[in-house]
Each structure stands twice: as C-alpha cells, then as structure tokens.
Motif scaffolding. Sequence first.
Motif, PDB file in Angstrom:
ATOM      1  N   ALA A 213       0.816  -1.210   0.000  1.00  0.00           N
ATOM      2  CA  ALA A 213       0.000   0.000   0.000  1.00  0.00           C
ATOM      3  C   ALA A 213       0.854   1.267   0.000  1.00  0.00           C
ATOM      4  N   LYS A 214       2.019   1.234   0.652  1.00  0.00           N
ATOM      5  CA  LYS A 214       2.864   2.440   0.699  1.00  0.00           C
ATOM      6  C   LYS A 214       3.325   2.850  -0.688  1.00  0.00           C
ATOM      7  N   VAL A 215       3.675   1.871  -1.508  1.00  0.00           N
ATOM      8  CA  VAL A 215       4.120   2.182  -2.871  1.00  0.00           C
ATOM      9  C   VAL A 215       2.960   2.748  -3.676  1.00  0.00           C
ATOM     10  N   VAL A 216       1.788   2.136  -3.533  1.00  0.00           N
ATOM     11  CA  VAL A 216       0.608   2.616  -4.253  1.00  0.00           C
ATOM     12  C   VAL A 216       0.276   4.047  -3.842  1.00  0.00           C
ATOM     13  N   GLN A 217       0.356   4.329  -2.541  1.00  0.00           N
ATOM     14  CA  GLN A 217       0.061   5.676  -2.062  1.00  0.00           C
ATOM     15  C   GLN A 217       1.063   6.691  -2.592  1.00  0.00           C
TER      16      GLN A 217
ATOM     17  N   ARG B  95       0.632  -2.816 -12.167  1.00  0.00           N
ATOM     18  CA  ARG B  95      -0.006  -2.112 -11.061  1.00  0.00           C
ATOM     19  C   ARG B  95      -1.380  -1.623 -11.484  1.00  0.00           C
ATOM     20  N   LEU B  96      -2.259  -1.539 -10.521  1.00  0.00           N
ATOM     21  CA  LEU B  96      -3.621  -1.057 -10.733  1.00  0.00           C
ATOM     22  C   LEU B  96      -3.783   0.272 -10.018  1.00  0.00           C
ATOM     23  N   SER B  97      -4.238   1.302 -10.752  1.00  0.00           N
ATOM     24  CA  SER B  97      -4.482   2.612 -10.153  1.00  0.00           C
ATOM     25  C   SER B  97      -5.938   2.994 -10.342  1.00  0.00           C
TER      26      SER B  97
END
Length: 247
Positions: free
Chosen positions: A81-85, A123-125
């Motif tokens: 989650a940190k990378v996605v954020q 990755r999914l955004s």
Amino acid sequence: MAEAAADPPPAPTLTARQPRAIHSALTVLEAVAALGAGVTAREISATLGLPRATTYRLLNLLVQDEFLVRTPDLAGFALGAKVVQLAAVAAPVRLPTAARDVLAQTRSQVRGGVHVVVFSGGRLSVVDADPDFPLSDGVRLAREPERFALGRLMLVSDDPGTARRATTEPRAHMLAAAADDLRRHGATRQMGEVLPGFGCLAVPIRDAQGSVAGAVGFSGPQHRVEHPQAVVRLLRPAADLLSPLLT
C-alpha cells in the motif's frame, strides 16, 4: 544550580555499505513492479543477479515496512500500500472532462457502483471510484488484486507470467475462471468472495493496439454479476468511449 541539559544524541550516520543496501532495496522494488504481482524471491534473485540470502533479507525488510506484501499463498510478493500511495501522490490521474461526462452518463444508467482503473507495469491505479457506491476495500484491492474482478482482469490480460506463477491450486483455479469469464462474457467477475451477497465485474478498456490498459468496473448485488449480460451491455460502450480519452 540546575544541571546543564544533556547533549542531544548524535544524528545517525550512513556507513559505507548502507547506500548500496538502499540501492539494492529500491532495485528489488523495481523488479517486483516490472515482473508483476506474485513474483517469487527466486525469480527476483535470478533477474537481479543478487545472492538468494540477500534477496530474502531485502524482501523481508520491505514487507516489514509495508512497501511489499506477500501474496495470499505466501509464494510470491506484490507491491504494498505504501508504494501505491506514493505513486498516487506523485502522479495522480485526472479524468478529462469528456471522460467525466461519459462516466456520469453511465452511472445514471447503472444501479450500482461504477469505477474506472488503469493498469501500468503490473499495477492497478484507481482513476475514479464511484462516490455513491465506494469500493469495498481500496487497500486490499492494491494488495490482493486477484480477490477482485478489476485485479483479475489485470492479471489475466497484462501479465503473461501469471499462469506460471500461480503455484497453488486455488489461485490457479481463480485465474483460469477469470480468463474463461473474459472469453464468455467480455468481463471478469467476483461473486460473494469479499462481501456475501455482493460481487463485482470488470470490462476492459483497450488501447489503440488492442491491449488491455484499464477497466470499467461494476460493484453491486451478486445476482447481477452471476448474470452479467445486462451490466456488460451498459459498461461496454463506456469502455469504448473512454479508450481514446485514457490511453
């Protein structure tokens, strides 16, 4: 007389080896992003030419700090989650006006949540989540994409190594079912696995070359996902209209 205040502890200093370790950790993150969710420690070690013990040590540290997560079968790794954020803060995706108009029209016709996501590098955004019918768990969607129709679409469409890395029977069955749904219905599905009585489906948004670049998703009552034809008929035109606006 009052005692003099104690001197503050000295600031930590980097040793000669620490910058190399930091660089290696960032390289591991890049490898997970490039190889896709589910990549194993052995594959990362072979790709980067790192000793296996070093690779395991770096992976464990990145998992502890939530930059990576283990896949549900514990066989591989995915971005945390940190990378996605961080990615969302660094490069937020904004829908153009024409795309917002398409989405508003579609939501007026569909009784349920309508969401738009884009795929990039495994990755999914989330570009636009329905404010009236929010995603059930956005963090879990990022961590465990295979649990959701949107993530399943990304995995079966955008990652040729998915089948090879589906090392457990439940995950392999899940992805095989998703691929079959895509062929039969033009959408991937999830029914009652996250919330009893509810489900979701994802219709692909394709770029000019025909590759899956994102999706329009639906979340709502399970029976509408079990028999998806009506929902897919509403989402398919929206996905086609959004394609040139988002890819």
